[in-house]
Motif scaffolding. Structure first.
Motif, PDB file in Angstrom:
ATOM      1  N   VAL A   1       0.715  -0.871  -0.041  1.00 49.94           N
ATOM      2  CA  VAL A   1      -0.302   0.246   0.582  1.00 49.94           C
ATOM      3  C   VAL A   1       1.013   1.501   0.091  1.00 49.94           C
ATOM      4  CG1 VAL A   1      -1.768   1.526   1.328  1.00 49.94           C
ATOM      5  CG2 VAL A   1      -1.763  -1.081   1.530  1.00 49.94           C
ATOM      6  N   MET A   2       2.263   1.361   0.866  1.00 46.40           N
ATOM      7  CA  MET A   2       2.847   2.361   0.537  1.00 46.40           C
ATOM      8  C   MET A   2       3.559   3.019  -0.082  1.00 46.40           C
ATOM      9  SD  MET A   2       4.221   2.770   4.976  1.00 46.40           S
ATOM     10  CE  MET A   2       3.687   2.529   6.709  1.00 46.40           C
ATOM     11  N   TYR A   3       3.940   1.574  -1.103  1.00 46.15           N
ATOM     12  CA  TYR A   3       5.152   1.870  -2.039  1.00 46.15           C
ATOM     13  C   TYR A   3       3.810   2.555  -3.343  1.00 46.15           C
ATOM     14  CZ  TYR A   3       6.816   0.825  -6.504  1.00 46.15           C
ATOM     15  OH  TYR A   3       7.447   0.371  -7.741  1.00 46.15           O
ATOM     16  N   VAL A   4       2.453   1.755  -3.556  1.00 48.64           N
ATOM     17  CA  VAL A   4       1.535   2.478  -4.964  1.00 48.64           C
ATOM     18  C   VAL A   4       1.247   4.018  -4.858  1.00 48.64           C
ATOM     19  CG1 VAL A   4      -0.727   1.943  -5.089  1.00 48.64           C
ATOM     20  CG2 VAL A   4       0.669   0.252  -5.021  1.00 48.64           C
TER      21      VAL A   4
ATOM     22  N   MET B   1      -0.742   2.496 -11.147  1.00 44.96           N
ATOM     23  CA  MET B   1      -1.942   3.408 -10.673  1.00 44.96           C
ATOM     24  C   MET B   1      -3.625   2.707 -10.362  1.00 44.96           C
ATOM     25  SD  MET B   1      -0.524   6.604 -10.797  1.00 44.96           S
ATOM     26  CE  MET B   1      -2.206   7.243 -10.902  1.00 44.96           C
ATOM     27  N   GLN B   2      -3.406   1.376 -11.358  1.00 45.17           N
ATOM     28  CA  GLN B   2      -4.564   0.617 -11.162  1.00 45.17           C
ATOM     29  C   GLN B   2      -4.289   0.728 -10.038  1.00 45.17           C
ATOM     30  OE1 GLN B   2      -4.241  -2.831 -14.072  1.00 45.17           O
ATOM     31  NE2 GLN B   2      -4.477  -1.660 -15.002  1.00 45.17           N
ATOM     32  N   ALA B   3      -4.069  -0.134  -9.098  1.00 46.36           N
ATOM     33  CA  ALA B   3      -4.077  -0.140  -7.825  1.00 46.36           C
ATOM     34  C   ALA B   3      -4.845   1.236  -7.432  1.00 46.36           C
ATOM     35  CB  ALA B   3      -2.838  -0.914  -7.650  1.00 46.36           C
TER      36      ALA B   3
ATOM     37  N   ALA C   1       2.345   6.534  -6.743  1.00 48.48           N
ATOM     38  CA  ALA C   1       1.427   7.169  -7.832  1.00 48.48           C
ATOM     39  C   ALA C   1       1.291   8.328  -7.277  1.00 48.48           C
ATOM     40  CB  ALA C   1      -0.054   6.301  -7.281  1.00 48.48           C
ATOM     41  N   TYR C   2       1.436   8.606  -6.536  1.00 44.24           N
ATOM     42  CA  TYR C   2       1.905  10.819  -6.078  1.00 44.24           C
ATOM     43  C   TYR C   2       2.971  11.052  -7.004  1.00 44.24           C
ATOM     44  CZ  TYR C   2       3.883  14.161  -3.738  1.00 44.24           C
ATOM     45  OH  TYR C   2       4.409  15.862  -3.351  1.00 44.24           O
ATOM     46  N   TYR C   3       4.534  10.129  -7.213  1.00 38.93           N
ATOM     47  CA  TYR C   3       5.290  10.840  -7.957  1.00 38.93           C
ATOM     48  C   TYR C   3       5.042  11.026  -9.328  1.00 38.93           C
ATOM     49  CZ  TYR C   3       8.482  11.158  -4.182  1.00 38.93           C
ATOM     50  OH  TYR C   3       9.347  11.584  -3.262  1.00 38.93           O
TER      51      TYR C   3
END
Length: 671
Positions: free
Chosen positions: A453-456, A626-628, A460-462
């Motif tokens: 979750v943290m990685y996604v 992005m889908q996750a 995604a933020y970047y």
């Protein structure tokens, strides 16, 4: 806008440049005092303080000789515990790590905030460490409460403990939404009673069998680890005595390093006396069957047993409470570091550190109940406990090494620190790996899910930041003024407020311009653009105002610390009040009839919420991320709730996130 009861101490950046990035004024209890020492006892030692309940049982079970009490095993185990508490807890955390405070705050994310500019790879270290610490929060309440309640079997052998444990844990999580201000005041005295009891029980048995004092010699630890069959692998159980050291660092901001260091002298003394007392009892029963007895409860006289179980249960509840509130703080920090979804945060009281995260509370409750139902016994839970927190400690060591280098500590000392604790914690990790098939996989699975979750979220933020299109603000100032005065368009709002991610004052997202001029022309008397910047300091509360067009267009930039509550609705109101007081803006309604009555104009916030456009053609890795990201977004609150905006005055607009549109479209015109 909502009318607050308390106005936060926002500081104008323009008028207080000398306080730029400064932390908060220290609370009185962070100074060394009797009250501060009592608070430290109640808040930070719950996890490590309840370890005597299960550590020796875990070691004896790990030695696979539960029915034969062996002198080499007993002396070596007690020696290992003593030197683990000394090297790991006292030297690494109490003496060294507490110095790495971020404006008085501690914890792995506070440490990461201090060093993150020294390498993008450090985010991976923080994510692994933070996830493992959260996973530990799922195991600690079940093992602490179960270990305490199972003491009842000494009086009632057939009592079913699982329903009692689940009932206590469920009640503990249900009261979280009310805050722990009242209960928290009692934590210190109760834990003082607990540690006093630990010391007294230990002394009672040490006096009867002083031979146990030989365990202070580290040779016995060496003998156990090197010469005893499977001795090295017992480190996985020994490690349980220091699992609360990371929580000790995380709660630095609540107590201050002075109070922690002084109170630790008392706490460590009580813990060591109790462990030595358990060892003395075991030496008094050499070559006798253990018969499933707990070395901890065996120290108690029969008349004191029920009283001791009651005190142990309360101490276990306090330990669980500390881990739960610590998890809430950890999640709030991760959100502001863009490592966790912007879930709803509640602040049940005005006390510093009082935080409630409803979604995390539900997840932790379900996780804890699942752990109790799966393992059922505290001895089984020991296999799942410790493996995850070892990873957190290793990650803290890496971040701390980078921090020591940034402080220009002598190179040989930094290398010595890194090598020493890499060996110690690497050994603990290796020894803990044998727990994997016996339950260790549970904590790693929980931690792995949290890492995902943290990685996604961070990735995604970047990706979103890279693909967000910004345009210069200047060409749109005059059109905004003209739109504001165009009476042929019905007025959308007197004051229109947009949240912008543009870091530069001279820029704005193209999507905002599109929303104002094209999607539906939004005519307003005054346009406000609000930007929130999260600082590396924990409690920064500053703002600055730029007047882009006199009485028509304003930009407000908030600089908030990563531990500050994001109540943008409240902060914006405070800033507008200051501007009105300084006669920098007139917020009176410009409707002629209302203006005569001096009625304040209405405010409306517009939040642009992105969705994944179907017109996309981008790399597989980014597509999966992005889908996750958007899948997880379905289960969390919208950003307006996170930012504390009044839902009655918020308009959420959906805008497409186009990663990369298809380059060629094979269309053919026919007649």
């Amino acid at each position: 806008m909502t009318s607050p009861n308390i106005v936060p101490p926002l500081t104008s950046a323009a008028s207080s440049a000398d306080h730029h990035g400064a932390g908060p004024v220290k609370h009185a209890h962070t100074a060394i005092s009797g009250a501060g020492l009592l608070i430290a006892l109640g808040i930070i030692y719950g996890d490590i303080g309840t370890s005597p309940l299960y550590v020796m049982s875990a070691i004896l079970k790990g030695a696979r000789v539960p029915d034969l009490i062996d002198e080499t095993l007993v002396l070596g185990a007690i020696s290992c515990v003593l030197w683990t508490l000394t090297l790991q807890t006292t030297i690494k955390y109490v003496l060294i790590t507490l110095n790495a405070d971020n404006n008085g705050e501690g914890g792995i994310f506070s440490l990461y905030a201090l060093v993150r500019r020294r390498g993008a790879w450090l985010s991976a270290v923080a994510i692994i460490g933070g996830s493992a610490l959260l996973a530990d929060g799922v195991i600690t309440p079940p093992i602490s409460v179960s270990s305490a309640i199972e003491g009842l079997r000494a009086v009632y052998p057939d009592i079913p403990t699982v329903p009692i444990v689940i009932g206590i844990i469920a009640g503990l999580f249900l009261v979280q939404s009310f805050g722990t201000q009242i209960v928290g005041k009692a934590f210190g005295p109760i834990m003082f009673v607990w540690f006093t009891m630990l010391a007294a029980l230990g002394i009672l048995w040490i006096v009867q069998n002083p031979q146990i004092l030989k365990a202070a010699n580290p040779y016995y630890a060496y003998q156990l680890l090197v010469e005893y069959p499977s001795g090295f692998w017992l480190l996985g159980s020994v490690f349980l005595c220091t699992t609360g050291a990371e929580a000790l660092y995380s709660d630095l901001g609540h107590c201050g390093k002075g109070n922690i260091r002084i109170s630790w002298i008392f706490v460590k003394s009580a813990l060591i006396l109790n462990y030595f007392g358990q060892g003395a009892w075991l030496l008094s029963h050499l070559n006798e069957p253990l018969d499933g007895r707990s070395p901890f409860y065996a120290l108690m006289p029969s008349w004191f047993l029920l009283i001791g179980i009651a005190i142990a249960t309360v101490a276990a509840i306090i330990a669980s409470q500390a881990l739960i509130t610590g998890s809430f703080t950890l999640v709030a920090e991760a959100i502001r570091l863009n490592m966790w979804p912007k879930v709803k945060l509640n602040y049940p009281t005005d006390v510093k550190g009082q935080l409630f995260v409803p979604s995390m509370n539900r997840l932790l409750l379900l996780g804890c109940i699942g752990v109790v139902l799966y393992f059922r016994e505290s001895t089984n839970m020991e296999a799942a406990y410790g493996l995850a927190i070892t990873l957190t400690m290793l990650m803290t060591t890496i971040l701390l090494t980078v921090w020591l280098r940034s402080k220009r500590v002598a190179g040989p000392l930094v290398v010595g620190f890194a090598v020493l604790y890499a060996i110690i914690e690497g050994s603990f990790l290796l020894a803990n790996l044998i727990k994997f098939p016996h339950g260790g996989w549970v904590s790693l699975a929980i931690g792995g899910a949290l890492v995902g979750v943290m990685y996604v979220w961070l990735r995604a933020y970047y990706i979103k930041r890279r693909l967000t299109e910004f345009v210069k603000m200047e060409p749109y100032i005059e059109p905004l003024k003209q739109l504001s005065n165009d009476e042929s368009i019905s007025k959308y709002s007197t004051h229109l407020v947009f949240l912008t991610g543009a870091e530069r004052q001279s820029e704005i997202e193209s999507k905002i311009i599109y929303s104002i001029f094209q999607k539906r022309p939004k005519r307003a008397d005054i346009y406000w653009f609000v930007h929130v910047e999260t600082t590396d300091q924990p409690y920064t509360m500053e703002y600055k105002v730029a007047e882009l067009a006199p009485d028509d267009v304003f930009r407000i930039t908030f600089r908030l610390g990563f531990r500050v509550q994001q109540r943008i609705n409240l902060y914006f109101r405070k800033v507008v009040e200051d501007l009105v007081r300084n006669k920098e803006v007139d917020i009176t309604s410009r409707y002629e009839s209302l203006n005569k009555q001096h009625v304040t104009g209405d405010f409306r916030f517009v939040v642009l919420e992105k969705f994944l456009s179907v017109e996309n053609d981008f790399p597989t890795s980014e597509k999966l991320v992005m889908q996750a990201y958007f899948y997880i977004r379905q289960f969390i609150a919208s950003e307006d709730q996170y930012f504390g905006l009044d839902t009655s005055s918020v308009k959420v607009e959906k805008v497409p996130l186009v990663i990369a549109p298809p380059r060629e479209v094979a269309l053919t015109r026919i007649k």
